[in-house]
Design a protein around this motif. Structure first.
Motif, PDB file in Angstrom:
ATOM      1  N   GLY A   1       0.831  -1.197   0.000  1.00 11.27           N
ATOM      2  CA  GLY A   1       0.000   0.000   0.000  1.00 11.27           C
ATOM      3  C   GLY A   1       0.866   1.247   0.000  1.00 11.27           C
ATOM      4  O   GLY A   1       2.067   1.187   0.305  1.00 11.27           O
ATOM      5  N   SER A   2       0.273   2.363  -0.344  1.00  4.99           N
ATOM      6  CA  SER A   2       1.015   3.620  -0.443  1.00  4.99           C
ATOM      7  C   SER A   2       0.144   4.773   0.035  1.00  4.99           C
ATOM      8  O   SER A   2      -1.084   4.718  -0.073  1.00  4.99           O
ATOM      9  N   TRP A   3       0.795   5.819   0.552  1.00  6.27           N
ATOM     10  CA  TRP A   3       0.067   7.022   0.928  1.00  6.27           C
ATOM     11  C   TRP A   3       0.983   8.225   0.868  1.00  6.27           C
ATOM     12  O   TRP A   3       2.209   8.107   0.925  1.00  6.27           O
ATOM     13  N   ALA A   4       0.375   9.398   0.733  1.00  2.00           N
ATOM     14  CA  ALA A   4       1.102  10.667   0.747  1.00  2.00           C
ATOM     15  C   ALA A   4       0.263  11.669   1.523  1.00  2.00           C
ATOM     16  O   ALA A   4      -0.935  11.834   1.248  1.00  2.00           O
ATOM     17  N   PHE A   5       0.887  12.331   2.496  1.00  3.64           N
ATOM     18  CA  PHE A   5       0.180  13.305   3.335  1.00  3.64           C
ATOM     19  C   PHE A   5       0.985  14.590   3.387  1.00  3.64           C
ATOM     20  O   PHE A   5       2.207  14.552   3.553  1.00  3.64           O
ATOM     21  N   GLY A   6       0.314  15.738   3.215  1.00  2.00           N
ATOM     22  CA  GLY A   6       1.071  16.983   3.198  1.00  2.00           C
ATOM     23  C   GLY A   6       0.270  18.207   3.526  1.00  2.00           C
ATOM     24  O   GLY A   6      -0.958  18.171   3.697  1.00  2.00           O
TER      25      GLY A   6
ATOM     26  N   SER B   1      -0.829  34.563  -8.474  1.00  2.00           N
ATOM     27  CA  SER B   1      -0.807  33.736  -7.269  1.00  2.00           C
ATOM     28  C   SER B   1       0.311  32.706  -7.349  1.00  2.00           C
ATOM     29  O   SER B   1       0.669  32.238  -8.437  1.00  2.00           O
ATOM     30  N   VAL B   2       0.844  32.353  -6.184  1.00  2.00           N
ATOM     31  CA  VAL B   2       1.863  31.311  -6.098  1.00  2.00           C
ATOM     32  C   VAL B   2       1.468  30.354  -4.977  1.00  2.00           C
ATOM     33  O   VAL B   2       0.691  30.706  -4.078  1.00  2.00           O
ATOM     34  N   GLY B   3       2.003  29.145  -5.014  1.00  2.00           N
ATOM     35  CA  GLY B   3       1.709  28.182  -3.971  1.00  2.00           C
ATOM     36  C   GLY B   3       2.762  27.106  -3.891  1.00  2.00           C
ATOM     37  O   GLY B   3       3.531  26.890  -4.841  1.00  2.00           O
ATOM     38  N   ALA B   4       2.818  26.430  -2.742  1.00  2.00           N
ATOM     39  CA  ALA B   4       3.776  25.344  -2.536  1.00  2.00           C
ATOM     40  C   ALA B   4       3.159  24.303  -1.615  1.00  2.00           C
ATOM     41  O   ALA B   4       2.284  24.617  -0.784  1.00  2.00           O
ATOM     42  N   GLN B   5       3.600  23.068  -1.776  1.00  2.00           N
ATOM     43  CA  GLN B   5       3.126  21.967  -0.937  1.00  2.00           C
ATOM     44  C   GLN B   5       4.281  21.011  -0.649  1.00  2.00           C
ATOM     45  O   GLN B   5       5.100  20.719  -1.523  1.00  2.00           O
ATOM     46  N   VAL B   6       4.345  20.530   0.587  1.00  2.00           N
ATOM     47  CA  VAL B   6       5.322  19.521   0.990  1.00  2.00           C
ATOM     48  C   VAL B   6       4.551  18.320   1.521  1.00  2.00           C
ATOM     49  O   VAL B   6       3.619  18.481   2.324  1.00  2.00           O
ATOM     50  N   ARG B   7       4.951  17.109   1.084  1.00  2.00           N
ATOM     51  CA  ARG B   7       4.264  15.900   1.515  1.00  2.00           C
ATOM     52  C   ARG B   7       5.249  14.844   2.001  1.00  2.00           C
ATOM     53  O   ARG B   7       6.394  14.764   1.526  1.00  2.00           O
ATOM     54  N   VAL B   8       4.790  14.026   2.913  1.00  2.00           N
ATOM     55  CA  VAL B   8       5.481  12.789   3.281  1.00  2.00           C
ATOM     56  C   VAL B   8       4.899  11.684   2.407  1.00  2.00           C
ATOM     57  O   VAL B   8       3.675  11.535   2.315  1.00  2.00           O
ATOM     58  N   VAL B   9       5.760  10.918   1.754  1.00  2.00           N
ATOM     59  CA  VAL B   9       5.334   9.848   0.858  1.00  2.00           C
ATOM     60  C   VAL B   9       5.821   8.520   1.423  1.00  2.00           C
ATOM     61  O   VAL B   9       7.009   8.363   1.730  1.00  2.00           O
ATOM     62  N   ASP B  10       4.910   7.568   1.568  1.00  6.71           N
ATOM     63  CA  ASP B  10       5.250   6.262   2.140  1.00  6.71           C
ATOM     64  C   ASP B  10       4.754   5.160   1.210  1.00  6.71           C
ATOM     65  O   ASP B  10       3.621   5.223   0.725  1.00  6.71           O
ATOM     66  N   GLU B  11       5.595   4.173   0.976  1.00  5.70           N
ATOM     67  CA  GLU B  11       5.208   3.044   0.124  1.00  5.70           C
ATOM     68  C   GLU B  11       5.712   1.750   0.753  1.00  5.70           C
ATOM     69  O   GLU B  11       6.910   1.599   0.999  1.00  5.70           O
ATOM     70  N   THR B  12       4.788   0.842   1.026  1.00  3.15           N
ATOM     71  CA  THR B  12       5.125  -0.476   1.558  1.00  3.15           C
ATOM     72  C   THR B  12       4.969  -1.496   0.442  1.00  3.15           C
ATOM     73  O   THR B  12       3.884  -1.655  -0.118  1.00  3.15           O
ATOM     74  N   LEU B  13       6.063  -2.172   0.120  1.00  2.00           N
ATOM     75  CA  LEU B  13       6.044  -3.134  -0.979  1.00  2.00           C
ATOM     76  C   LEU B  13       5.882  -4.562  -0.483  1.00  2.00           C
ATOM     77  O   LEU B  13       5.268  -5.384  -1.144  1.00  2.00           O
ATOM     78  N   PHE B  14       6.441  -4.862   0.693  1.00  2.00           N
ATOM     79  CA  PHE B  14       6.255  -6.192   1.265  1.00  2.00           C
ATOM     80  C   PHE B  14       6.775  -6.181   2.701  1.00  2.00           C
ATOM     81  O   PHE B  14       7.966  -5.905   2.933  1.00  2.00           O
ATOM     82  N   GLY B  15       5.883  -6.471   3.647  1.00  5.54           N
ATOM     83  CA  GLY B  15       6.306  -6.542   5.034  1.00  5.54           C
ATOM     84  C   GLY B  15       6.989  -5.264   5.478  1.00  5.54           C
ATOM     85  O   GLY B  15       6.424  -4.176   5.416  1.00  5.54           O
ATOM     86  N   GLU B  16       8.239  -5.402   5.936  1.00  5.58           N
ATOM     87  CA  GLU B  16       9.011  -4.242   6.376  1.00  5.58           C
ATOM     88  C   GLU B  16       9.775  -3.598   5.233  1.00  5.58           C
ATOM     89  O   GLU B  16      10.465  -2.599   5.445  1.00  5.58           O
ATOM     90  N   TRP B  17       9.677  -4.138   4.020  1.00  2.00           N
ATOM     91  CA  TRP B  17      10.436  -3.575   2.904  1.00  2.00           C
ATOM     92  C   TRP B  17       9.615  -2.481   2.250  1.00  2.00           C
ATOM     93  O   TRP B  17       8.529  -2.713   1.732  1.00  2.00           O
ATOM     94  N   GLY B  18      10.133  -1.276   2.299  1.00  2.00           N
ATOM     95  CA  GLY B  18       9.468  -0.131   1.713  1.00  2.00           C
ATOM     96  C   GLY B  18      10.340   1.094   1.895  1.00  2.00           C
ATOM     97  O   GLY B  18      11.543   0.983   2.141  1.00  2.00           O
TER      98      GLY B  18
END
Length: 322
Positions: free
Chosen positions: A139-144, A156-173
């Protein structure tokens, strides 16, 4: 003095965003298969998808966090907006995304999340091709968080910063960060606007030790124009047309064309075309909006072709303000 700083900052950002493809190593050489966190490439929001993804210069609500963060400055002042989208994606997988934000005298602020949920898959190996008896936990998710501000009454201008997480198998991600930048400029000619957006910009990552596989973030850079070709916003009937060019790390140059027709500010009909895609081209969508003052509630649906091998994905969105 404040206006001088604003104009100076606008000039710096106007020069920085067009140079973003160079900084992100975006070219036209299409190094296929050299990206990670590819779930970030999938568009969120039924309204934009219905217009063939030609939405960077059009978006004017909280959905801007997924397309062009500068568009958040078009949210009415001191009104919270929210959006939620469910996408029935390929091979029984699905996306869910949501955002909430507010536009204030100090700028627009928003939080967003995107999740990707593949179906359960049986683990197989070379020695056990029929399966090991274990299911892969992926599973994968991104939060920002995002911020946008009008530097002038048109720019107008804008910016965004996100944390991106991806789990490919068990603890491997892996876990990493990405950055988005956006600009939006109203030219003053028939509501014509020009917009630019850089999304999914992050550092390269070694996915396999000893640099056997060094992958890029799936950075996207859009240059867009949009305008009302019939009527104006708020008229009983008006038609918006949009075009944008897409530059990406993993694919050749692409283009998006889209249109949106509003009737009585309640019913929207949308259509679009995506050029230079292998298995995507035509899109369509519709929406219904109930409005009272600055408050509204809308429901949208979008359909997009995806070749003969897959069912056309459907997206459903709900957006509102309070």
């Amino acid at each position: 003095m404040r206006s001088i700083y604003s104009i100076g900052f606008a000039a710096v950002l106007a020069g920085l965003v067009p140079s973003a493809p160079v900084l992100a190593d975006i070219s036209n050489q299409a190094p296929l298969g050299e990206t990670y966190a590819t779930f970030l490439e999938v568009a969120q929001g039924a309204r934009g998808v219905g217009m063939g993804d030609a939405y960077v210069g059009v978006v004017d609500d909280i959905g801007a966090v997924f397309w062009n963060v500068a568009g958040m400055t078009d949210i009415p002042k001191n009104r919270f907006q929210f959006t939620f989208t469910n996408t029935q994606w390929l091979v029984n997988s699905q996306f869910n995304s949501a955002a909430v934000g507010v536009n204030t005298d100090y700028g627009a602020f928003a939080l967003s999340i995107v999740t990707f949920s593949p179906p359960e898959m049986l683990e197989t190996t070379i020695r056990q091709p029929q399966g090991t008896g274990r299911n892969l936990d992926t599973g994968s998710w991104a939060f920002g968080g995002a911020y946008a501000k009008k530097l002038t009454d048109r720019f107008s201008v804008g910016a965004q910063v996100r944390v991106v997480d991806e789990t490919l198998f068990g603890e491997w991600g892996f876990r990493t960060f990405d950055l988005a930048l956006g600009t939006k400029y109203y030219t003053g000619f028939r509501n014509l606007r020009i917009a630019m957006a850089l999304r999914n910009f992050g550092k390269d990552k070694i996915l396999i030790d000893n640099e056997i596989l060094n992958a890029h973030m799936p950075a996207l850079f859009n240059i867009a124009v949009a305008a009302e070709v019939i009527g104006e916003k708020g008229d009983p009937a008006y038609l918006t047309g949009a075009f944008e060019s897409l530059y990406a790390v993993s694919v050749e140059r692409r283009a998006h064309f889209g249109a949106e027709l509003w009737l009585r500010n309640m019913l929207a009909l949308r259509g679009g075309y995506k050029w230079n895609y292998d298995n995507q081209n035509f899109t369509a969508g519709a929406g219904v909006r109930l409005k009272r003052g600055d408050r509204f509630l809308s429901a949208d649906v979008a359909w997009a072709t995806f070749g003969d091998q897959f069912d056309a994905p459907l997206r459903f969105s709900v957006t509102g303000s309070f």
